[in-house]
Design a protein around this motif. Structure first.
Motif, PDB file in Angstrom:
ATOM      1  N   ASP A 159     -11.806  -5.230   4.593  1.00 33.54           N
ATOM      2  CA  ASP A 159     -10.704  -4.547   5.293  1.00 33.54           C
ATOM      3  C   ASP A 159      -9.883  -3.882   4.553  1.00 33.54           C
ATOM      4  O   ASP A 159      -8.551  -3.870   4.931  1.00 33.54           O
ATOM      5  CB  ASP A 159     -10.098  -5.595   6.233  1.00 33.54           C
ATOM      6  CG  ASP A 159      -9.293  -6.755   5.593  1.00 33.54           C
ATOM      7  OD1 ASP A 159      -8.411  -7.267   5.974  1.00 33.54           O
ATOM      8  OD2 ASP A 159      -9.667  -6.800   4.484  1.00 33.54           O
ATOM      9  N   THR A 165       0.756  -1.225   0.045  1.00 32.26           N
ATOM     10  CA  THR A 165       0.114   0.059   0.005  1.00 32.26           C
ATOM     11  C   THR A 165       0.920   1.219  -0.105  1.00 32.26           C
ATOM     12  O   THR A 165       0.399   2.391  -0.403  1.00 32.26           O
ATOM     13  CB  THR A 165      -0.846   0.079   1.399  1.00 32.26           C
ATOM     14  OG1 THR A 165      -1.725  -1.294   1.115  1.00 32.26           O
ATOM     15  CG2 THR A 165      -1.647   1.216   1.266  1.00 32.26           C
ATOM     16  N   LYS A 193      -7.708  -0.925   3.089  1.00 31.52           N
ATOM     17  CA  LYS A 193      -7.142   0.315   3.574  1.00 31.52           C
ATOM     18  C   LYS A 193      -7.695   1.679   2.855  1.00 31.52           C
ATOM     19  O   LYS A 193      -8.527   1.532   1.895  1.00 31.52           O
ATOM     20  CB  LYS A 193      -5.542   0.429   3.532  1.00 31.52           C
ATOM     21  CG  LYS A 193      -5.198  -0.732   4.533  1.00 31.52           C
ATOM     22  CD  LYS A 193      -3.596  -1.066   4.485  1.00 31.52           C
ATOM     23  CE  LYS A 193      -3.151  -2.233   5.277  1.00 31.52           C
ATOM     24  NZ  LYS A 193      -1.596  -2.463   4.651  1.00 31.52           N
ATOM     25  N   GLN A 194      -7.097   2.919   3.259  1.00 30.92           N
ATOM     26  CA  GLN A 194      -7.516   4.025   2.721  1.00 30.92           C
ATOM     27  C   GLN A 194      -7.058   4.009   1.052  1.00 30.92           C
ATOM     28  O   GLN A 194      -5.840   3.416   0.960  1.00 30.92           O
ATOM     29  CB  GLN A 194      -6.962   5.183   3.406  1.00 30.92           C
ATOM     30  CG  GLN A 194      -7.694   5.627   4.392  1.00 30.92           C
ATOM     31  CD  GLN A 194      -9.374   5.940   4.224  1.00 30.92           C
ATOM     32  OE1 GLN A 194      -9.640   6.493   3.254  1.00 30.92           O
ATOM     33  NE2 GLN A 194     -10.056   5.364   5.033  1.00 30.92           N
TER      34      GLN A 194
END
Ligand SMILES: Cc1ncsc1CCOP(=O)(O)O
Ligand SMILES: C=C1C=NC(C(F)(F)F)=NC1=N
Ligand SMILES: [Mg+2]
Length: 216
Positions: free
Chosen positions: A142, A113, A144-145
């Motif tokens: 789940d 990420t 992430k941003q």
């Protein structure tokens, strides 16, 4: 690993479609996807023997179209199904441990990420990294941003020649900009698995992703 394999990297599990997953996979293969990952997780995901049976059927289908079959997360399932590779996330078994007990010629993919995770993947000898989520997605509970196109460009700048595939909320209209930002291809779940016409949609993803390659 030939980064062309990452042009259109379809990922699917039985819970990413209301149809027969084998039918959806075959239509995507006919549309020209370049790589496939079996990702059976989340609600209503198959378990045990049913999961292994589906994995083996999907592998046979991929091989009938000369496409490698990758398994997500689960090394033992990948070994049992005699897959062509494994994709692991930051919270899965570390790549260096996985490599010790898996075939030398497997394709090893790692999720990243940010730049630090990308650097570790390079050091650990990943064959490619999955970079994202680029945009918002409901497919991964789940996630992430989102990191956006900027996130891709940043990781591209430090990943050297390591093949990069973008993932997360990717639709047809995004392909051109994602490739321009430096990704070698796009990885898609719902953009293909939920399509009205899976084969035609996969064909469009392939045309757009390949076109950008020749363009850039
Ligand atoms: C597995 C995964 N990893 C980051 S986002 C994501 C889900 C991508 O699914 P979709 O292409 O339907 O947004
Ligand atoms: C969480 C994931 C992130 N990236 C990828 C891939 F596209 F294969 F790189 N697969 C995953 N399962
Ligand atoms: Mg994982």
């Amino acid at each position: 690993m030939d980064k062309e394999l990452l042009r259109v990297y379809f990922i699917m599990g039985s819970n990413n479609t209301t149809r027969d997953p084998l039918t959806v996979l075959e239509e995507a293969l006919q549309g020209g996807i370049t790589l496939f990952q079996f990702r059976e997780k989340g609600k209503n995901a198959l378990k045990g023997k049913a999961k292994l049976d589906l994995a083996i059927k999907m592998k046979r289908l991929c091989h009938a179209y000369n496409i490698p079959f990758i398994v997500n997360d689960e090394v033992d399932l990948a070994l049992e199904a005699k897959a062509d590779g494994i994709h692991i996330g930051q919270d899965d078994e570390p790549l260096i441990h996985v490599k010790k007990r898996c075939p030398e010629n497997w394709i090893y993919g790692v999720s990243a990420t940010n730049e630090l995770e990308a650097r570790h993947a390079v050091q650990d000898g990943a064959d490619y990294i999955g970079v994202g989520p680029v945009y918002g997605t409901n497919t991964k509970e789940d996630a992430k941003q989102p990191i956006g196109l900027k996130g891709i460009a940043e990781i591209r700048s430090i990943a050297g020649e390591l093949p990069i595939v973008a993932i997360g909320g990717i639709k047809l209209g995004h392909v051109f900009n994602i490739r321009k930002a430096g990704a070698d291809g796009v990885s898609v779940i719902s953009g293909i698995s939920h399509a009205e016409k899976v084969r035609q949609t996969a064909e469009l993803f392939c045309n757009y992703s390949h076109f950008t390659a020749s363009y850039s």
